[in-house]
Design an enzyme around this catalytic site. Structure first.
Site, mmCIF file in Angstrom:
data_model
loop_
_atom_site.group_PDB
_atom_site.id
_atom_site.type_symbol
_atom_site.label_atom_id
_atom_site.label_comp_id
_atom_site.label_asym_id
_atom_site.label_seq_id
_atom_site.Cartn_x
_atom_site.Cartn_y
_atom_site.Cartn_z
ATOM 1 N N GLY A 8 21.850 3.210 13.533
ATOM 2 C CA GLY A 8 21.530 4.415 12.792
ATOM 3 C C GLY A 8 22.522 5.514 13.103
ATOM 4 O O GLY A 8 23.646 5.258 13.552
ATOM 5 N N THR A 16 24.301 5.482 16.768
ATOM 6 C CA THR A 16 25.244 4.377 16.936
ATOM 7 C C THR A 16 26.460 4.544 16.042
ATOM 8 O O THR A 16 27.606 4.343 16.474
ATOM 9 C CB THR A 16 24.547 3.043 16.612
ATOM 10 O OG1 THR A 16 23.405 2.899 17.452
ATOM 11 C CG2 THR A 16 25.481 1.861 16.827
ATOM 12 N N ARG A 70 -15.073 9.126 6.779
ATOM 13 C CA ARG A 70 -14.229 10.049 7.540
ATOM 14 C C ARG A 70 -12.953 10.403 6.782
ATOM 15 O O ARG A 70 -12.753 10.021 5.632
ATOM 16 C CB ARG A 70 -13.889 9.427 8.898
ATOM 17 C CG ARG A 70 -15.110 9.254 9.797
ATOM 18 C CD ARG A 70 -14.740 8.584 11.106
ATOM 19 N NE ARG A 70 -15.910 8.455 11.986
ATOM 20 C CZ ARG A 70 -15.907 7.782 13.124
ATOM 21 N NH1 ARG A 70 -14.810 7.183 13.553
ATOM 22 N NH2 ARG A 70 -17.010 7.716 13.853
ATOM 23 N N ARG A 76 11.646 11.097 11.828
ATOM 24 C CA ARG A 76 11.930 12.307 12.604
ATOM 25 C C ARG A 76 12.358 13.467 11.730
ATOM 26 O O ARG A 76 11.767 14.531 11.744
ATOM 27 C CB ARG A 76 13.023 12.016 13.632
ATOM 28 C CG ARG A 76 12.644 10.996 14.683
ATOM 29 C CD ARG A 76 13.760 10.866 15.686
ATOM 30 N NE ARG A 76 13.402 9.938 16.758
ATOM 31 C CZ ARG A 76 14.126 9.757 17.855
ATOM 32 N NH1 ARG A 76 15.244 10.449 18.005
ATOM 33 N NH2 ARG A 76 13.751 8.904 18.775
ATOM 34 N N LEU A 107 4.345 -0.820 14.900
ATOM 35 C CA LEU A 107 3.889 -1.811 13.924
ATOM 36 C C LEU A 107 4.762 -1.783 12.670
ATOM 37 O O LEU A 107 4.892 -2.790 11.973
ATOM 38 C CB LEU A 107 2.432 -1.546 13.539
ATOM 39 C CG LEU A 107 1.385 -1.831 14.615
ATOM 40 C CD1 LEU A 107 0.021 -1.334 14.166
ATOM 41 C CD2 LEU A 107 1.334 -3.327 14.923
ATOM 42 N N ASP A 129 13.963 4.968 8.674
ATOM 43 C CA ASP A 129 13.871 6.255 7.972
ATOM 44 C C ASP A 129 14.776 6.316 6.739
ATOM 45 O O ASP A 129 14.673 7.247 5.949
ATOM 46 C CB ASP A 129 14.247 7.401 8.912
ATOM 47 C CG ASP A 129 13.351 7.481 10.129
ATOM 48 O OD1 ASP A 129 12.291 6.834 10.127
ATOM 49 O OD2 ASP A 129 13.722 8.178 11.096
#
Length: 384
Positions: free
Chosen positions: A131, A134, A191, A200, A302, A156
């Site tokens: 990404g 790197t 709920r 990010r 995950l 992302d």
């Protein structure tokens, strides 16, 4: 010809198929392939005076070594977030201590050592898969005169200069699957679910995942949100749902109006603290404001677990083959990309030329906190 290859930053599904594609295509050219383990830490920890001790940082790759690796996720070369330009003295291997002059911020630039290792190992060209971090260092290394090809990967999908990064499709597929699975418990207990995804600085993964899962609201890194306004909207969503529940998807880099991005844990060797935790905070705030219990769930790793989907297999293999094609043509200092739906190449330092973010005006409603895909015609496949 000897080709080096490494994977850096966070792992994503598709790295192993890319490694296999590079190794296979290079083998057809009669070239050797040498893998560096643990990203840039591999060459950093190699000692030209200790060939025997270097073996744990190197992996010889051939057709047999990579025969089945494309069936699994992650990277057989392993990975770290090491940046050889920003190392502190205490993180150096013993044989390098005292050899570099610290910069004003106390970090060391070990690029001369990286170049020495490449020369010692006879690496003619290195293929770097990663990404922003790197690939930024890859561009720096190329500017020092070393031959390389960069391949973009990140869940992302935020490397500037390409429409697609390895790992994005699988991350979205995993996210949609888990968002929909969480409807079971959320609906059973009536709920509000707050589901935090990686992302990010760019909210593209959260935006597309919430769009495909038809979540009620989506909070992205690019747009601060008003938690009181959001709570009101979510209560309307819940009341309209026959099962009396609502789903909110949020990027880990999202922030409330007047607040900062949430980080947690101790800083790593580069002074970086992990993002994440905004989903838990938001769930508690929604419960406080509305009086309705919230389920807060971070999908986290995950999203990047397991084997790549078909699209990431296709792109990873194609990027790897394209990298070797460019090397065979004597062209280096490049990054493989997809632009306008086609495989292409751009200069390796293109990733430094800008920031890839969600086109908020075209794809997001800042008043309702929802994807707004008003015009499909002319958009790229992932609407980016």
């Amino acid at each position: 010809m000897r080709i080096g290859i490494l994977t850096g930053g966070g792992d994503v599904p598709g790295l192993n198929p890319c490694i296999k594609a590079v190794t296979t295509a290079a083998g057809e050219q009669g070239w050797e392939v040498l893998g560096f383990r643990r990203g840039w830490e591999g060459p950093l920890f190699c000692d030209p005076e200790d060939p025997q001790g270097n073996q744990k940082y190197l992996m010889r790759l051939d057709r047999e070594a990579v025969r089945t690796i494309d069936r699994t996720g992650g990277t057989i070369l392993h990975t770290t977030r090491t940046d050889p330009r920003r190392i502190t003295e205490d993180k150096l291997p013993p044989f390098l201590k005292g050899r570099f002059v610290p910069s004003p911020d106390g970090t060391l630039d070990c690029t001369p050592h990286i170049l020495r290792v490449m020369e010692h190992l006879g690496i003619d060209v290195i293929v770097t898969i990663g990404g922003d971090g790197t690939l930024t260092y890859s561009a720096h290394l190329h500017r020092q005169g070393f031959n390389l090809i960069s391949i973009p990967k990140t869940m992302d999908n935020d490397v500037f200069g390409t429409d697609y990064c390895i790992g994005f499709s699988t991350a979205v597929s995993r996210s949609v699957e888990h968002i929909n699975s969480l409807r079971t418990s959320t609906g059973s207990h009536e709920r509000i679910a707050v589901i935090e995804l990686f992302g990010r600085n760019s909210g593209e993964t959260a935006l597309i995942s919430s769009y495909l899962a038809d979540a009620d609201r989506a909070l992205i890194a690019e747009v601060p949100f008003d938690v009181t306004r959001l709570a009101e909207l979510v209560m309307v969503d819940r009341a309209r749902n026959p099962s009396n529940y609502a789903i909110v998807v949020i990027s880990e880099g999202a922030r409330m109006l007047g607040g900062g991005v949430v980080r947690h844990g101790e800083a790593d060797e580069h002074g970086r603290r992990r993002f994440g935790g905004i989903g838990q905070i938001l769930g508690e705030e929604i419960a406080r404001i509305t009086g309705v219990d919230a389920i807060s769930q971070s999908l986290g790793y995950l999203m990047r677990a397991g084997a790549p989907d078909a699209l990431d297999q296709m792109v990873a293999r194609s990027y790897g083959a394209l990298a070797v094609q460019m090397i065979a043509e004597g062209r280096t200092g490049l990054m493989t990309v997809i632009r306008d739906g086609k495989y292409d190449i751009v200069p390796a330092d293109t990733c430094l030329s800008g920031k890839r973010r969600v086109d908020v005006a075209a794809l997001y409603d800042t008043d309702t906190y929802r994807p707004r895909i008003a015009n499909i015609h002319g958009k790229a496949m992932f609407l980016n």
